[in-house]
Scaffold this motif. Structure first.
Motif, PDB file in Angstrom:
ATOM      1  N   ALA A 225       0.857  -1.189   0.000  1.00 35.57           N
ATOM      2  CA  ALA A 225       0.000   0.000   0.000  1.00 35.57           C
ATOM      3  C   ALA A 225       0.891   1.236   0.000  1.00 35.57           C
ATOM      4  N   VAL A 226       0.353   2.327  -0.547  1.00 35.46           N
ATOM      5  CA  VAL A 226       1.040   3.620  -0.543  1.00 35.46           C
ATOM      6  C   VAL A 226       0.016   4.680  -0.178  1.00 35.46           C
ATOM      7  N   PHE A 227       0.404   5.573   0.745  1.00 32.52           N
ATOM      8  CA  PHE A 227      -0.442   6.685   1.162  1.00 32.52           C
ATOM      9  C   PHE A 227       0.294   7.981   0.842  1.00 32.52           C
ATOM     10  N   GLU A 228      -0.284   8.791  -0.034  1.00 35.47           N
ATOM     11  CA  GLU A 228       0.292  10.090  -0.361  1.00 35.47           C
ATOM     12  C   GLU A 228      -0.405  11.129   0.507  1.00 35.47           C
ATOM     13  N   CYS A 229       0.384  11.915   1.222  1.00 34.66           N
ATOM     14  CA  CYS A 229      -0.166  12.791   2.260  1.00 34.66           C
ATOM     15  C   CYS A 229       0.383  14.203   2.190  1.00 34.66           C
ATOM     16  N   ARG A 230      -0.417  15.116   2.711  1.00 30.93           N
ATOM     17  CA  ARG A 230       0.072  16.454   3.026  1.00 30.93           C
ATOM     18  C   ARG A 230       0.203  16.491   4.540  1.00 30.93           C
ATOM     19  N   ILE A 231       1.202  17.186   5.038  1.00 32.93           N
ATOM     20  CA  ILE A 231       1.402  17.246   6.485  1.00 32.93           C
ATOM     21  C   ILE A 231       0.309  18.115   7.099  1.00 32.93           C
ATOM     22  N   ALA A 232      -0.437  17.519   8.008  1.00 27.12           N
ATOM     23  CA  ALA A 232      -1.506  18.226   8.707  1.00 27.12           C
ATOM     24  C   ALA A 232      -1.027  18.754  10.059  1.00 27.12           C
ATOM     25  N   HIS A 233      -0.168  17.972  10.740  1.00 30.65           N
ATOM     26  CA  HIS A 233       0.319  18.353  12.076  1.00 30.65           C
ATOM     27  C   HIS A 233       1.693  17.740  12.318  1.00 30.65           C
ATOM     28  N   ARG A 234       2.466  18.434  13.119  1.00 27.57           N
ATOM     29  CA  ARG A 234       3.718  17.902  13.666  1.00 27.57           C
ATOM     30  C   ARG A 234       3.644  18.103  15.172  1.00 27.57           C
ATOM     31  N   TYR A 235       3.902  17.037  15.918  1.00 29.42           N
ATOM     32  CA  TYR A 235       3.871  17.114  17.370  1.00 29.42           C
ATOM     33  C   TYR A 235       5.185  16.604  17.931  1.00 29.42           C
ATOM     34  N   GLN A 236       5.689  17.282  18.947  1.00 33.51           N
ATOM     35  CA  GLN A 236       6.862  16.779  19.651  1.00 33.51           C
ATOM     36  C   GLN A 236       6.397  15.675  20.585  1.00 33.51           C
ATOM     37  N   GLY A 237       7.069  14.532  20.545  1.00 36.31           N
ATOM     38  CA  GLY A 237       6.739  13.404  21.416  1.00 36.31           C
ATOM     39  C   GLY A 237       8.012  12.796  21.969  1.00 36.31           C
ATOM     40  N   GLY A 238       8.545  13.364  23.037  1.00 33.28           N
ATOM     41  CA  GLY A 238       9.799  12.865  23.597  1.00 33.28           C
ATOM     42  C   GLY A 238      10.934  13.074  22.617  1.00 33.28           C
ATOM     43  N   ASP A 239      11.613  11.981  22.252  1.00 30.46           N
ATOM     44  CA  ASP A 239      12.747  12.085  21.334  1.00 30.46           C
ATOM     45  C   ASP A 239      12.340  11.906  19.873  1.00 30.46           C
ATOM     46  N   HIS A 240      11.044  11.983  19.589  1.00 31.47           N
ATOM     47  CA  HIS A 240      10.531  11.841  18.223  1.00 31.47           C
ATOM     48  C   HIS A 240       9.596  13.004  17.867  1.00 31.47           C
ATOM     49  N   VAL A 241       9.433  13.213  16.569  1.00 30.25           N
ATOM     50  CA  VAL A 241       8.421  14.126  16.057  1.00 30.25           C
ATOM     51  C   VAL A 241       7.339  13.245  15.428  1.00 30.25           C
ATOM     52  N   ILE A 242       6.110  13.476  15.824  1.00 34.36           N
ATOM     53  CA  ILE A 242       4.983  12.717  15.284  1.00 34.36           C
ATOM     54  C   ILE A 242       4.436  13.500  14.099  1.00 34.36           C
ATOM     55  N   MET A 243       4.511  12.878  12.931  1.00 27.42           N
ATOM     56  CA  MET A 243       4.049  13.505  11.692  1.00 27.42           C
ATOM     57  C   MET A 243       2.667  12.951  11.362  1.00 27.42           C
ATOM     58  N   VAL A 244       1.672  13.828  11.366  1.00 26.81           N
ATOM     59  CA  VAL A 244       0.311  13.433  11.004  1.00 26.81           C
ATOM     60  C   VAL A 244       0.041  13.939   9.598  1.00 26.81           C
ATOM     61  N   GLY A 245      -0.360  13.030   8.742  1.00 27.15           N
ATOM     62  CA  GLY A 245      -0.629  13.395   7.358  1.00 27.15           C
ATOM     63  C   GLY A 245      -2.071  13.166   6.972  1.00 27.15           C
ATOM     64  N   GLU A 246      -2.632  14.128   6.242  1.00 25.80           N
ATOM     65  CA  GLU A 246      -3.946  13.925   5.650  1.00 25.80           C
ATOM     66  C   GLU A 246      -3.728  13.181   4.338  1.00 25.80           C
ATOM     67  N   VAL A 247      -4.382  12.048   4.174  1.00 23.77           N
ATOM     68  CA  VAL A 247      -4.196  11.220   2.987  1.00 23.77           C
ATOM     69  C   VAL A 247      -4.927  11.862   1.811  1.00 23.77           C
ATOM     70  N   LEU A 248      -4.160  12.175   0.757  1.00 23.88           N
ATOM     71  CA  LEU A 248      -4.730  12.767  -0.447  1.00 23.88           C
ATOM     72  C   LEU A 248      -5.086  11.704  -1.469  1.00 23.88           C
ATOM     73  N   SER A 249      -4.319  10.616  -1.488  1.00 19.91           N
ATOM     74  CA  SER A 249      -4.623   9.464  -2.337  1.00 19.91           C
ATOM     75  C   SER A 249      -3.899   8.253  -1.772  1.00 19.91           C
ATOM     76  N   PHE A 250      -4.366   7.069  -2.174  1.00 15.20           N
ATOM     77  CA  PHE A 250      -3.721   5.839  -1.722  1.00 15.20           C
ATOM     78  C   PHE A 250      -3.929   4.757  -2.768  1.00 15.20           C
ATOM     79  N   SER A 251      -3.100   3.744  -2.694  1.00 19.13           N
ATOM     80  CA  SER A 251      -3.234   2.580  -3.562  1.00 19.13           C
ATOM     81  C   SER A 251      -2.898   1.336  -2.758  1.00 19.13           C
ATOM     82  N   THR A 252      -3.450   0.212  -3.177  1.00 17.93           N
ATOM     83  CA  THR A 252      -3.170  -1.055  -2.515  1.00 17.93           C
ATOM     84  C   THR A 252      -2.902  -2.129  -3.561  1.00 17.93           C
TER      85      THR A 252
END
Length: 171
Positions: free
Chosen positions: A115-142
């Protein structure tokens, strides 16, 4: 509950959860493709369609992902272990020899994935030693292929050969 614990033991406990292996790709404003292997992928929402993945703040790609507004998440197929390793190796052209197309934001899209999910970044959150990248899915394939799986520190596949039970997909 005791809040002090060994980080290696904690990581070992987390490895009891089998997860699919993904490659996340993007393209910089100056036209350079970049990407990495990630196992920290999850669904967030159906409406709007959203997914997330986590990026280690110490990653060599951290600064590049701060500058982009689109990415693609590729769930690797059982036969794509070489792609997993290629995107985990430093100092090489991670895109060499791959069958690519271009997606939203001119992001490189690897062919042959489960599967492939093509996304635009909707949010970035700091989570300890990581950045959580939330993407709105614009298209996908399976594709009808088994996923490449990471479990107990090892890559394995094929993993799921049976059809999923419909009621489990609604949980």
């Amino acid at each position: 509950m005791d809040t002090t614990f060994d980080s290696k033991q904690f990581r070992g406990a987390l490895s009891a959860f089998a997860t699919g292996i993904t490659v996340v790709t993007s393209r910089s404003a100056d036209g350079k493709d970049f990407g990495l292997t990630a196992t920290s992928f999850n669904s967030v929402s159906l409406d709007p369609p959203m997914v997330l993945w986590s990026l280690d703040c110490k990653s060599s790609n951290a600064a590049a992902f701060e500058q982009v507004d689109a990415f693609a998440v590729h769930i690797l197929a059982a036969g794509q272990e070489h792609i997993c390793k290629q995107f985990s190796t430093r100092g090489i052209d991670r895109f060499a020899g791959l069958d690519l197309t271009r997606g939203h934001g001119d992001v490189p899209v690897i062919q042959g994935c489960t599967a492939v999910f093509e996304c635009r970044i909707a949010h970035r959150y700091q989570g300890g030693d990581h950045v959580i990248m939330v993407g709105e899915v614009l298209s996908f394939s399976t594709a009808p292929s088994d996923p490449l799986v990471f479990y107990r520190g090892k890559i394995s596949g094929p993993f799921c050969t049976a059809e999923p039970e419909p009621e489990l997909l609604r949980a």
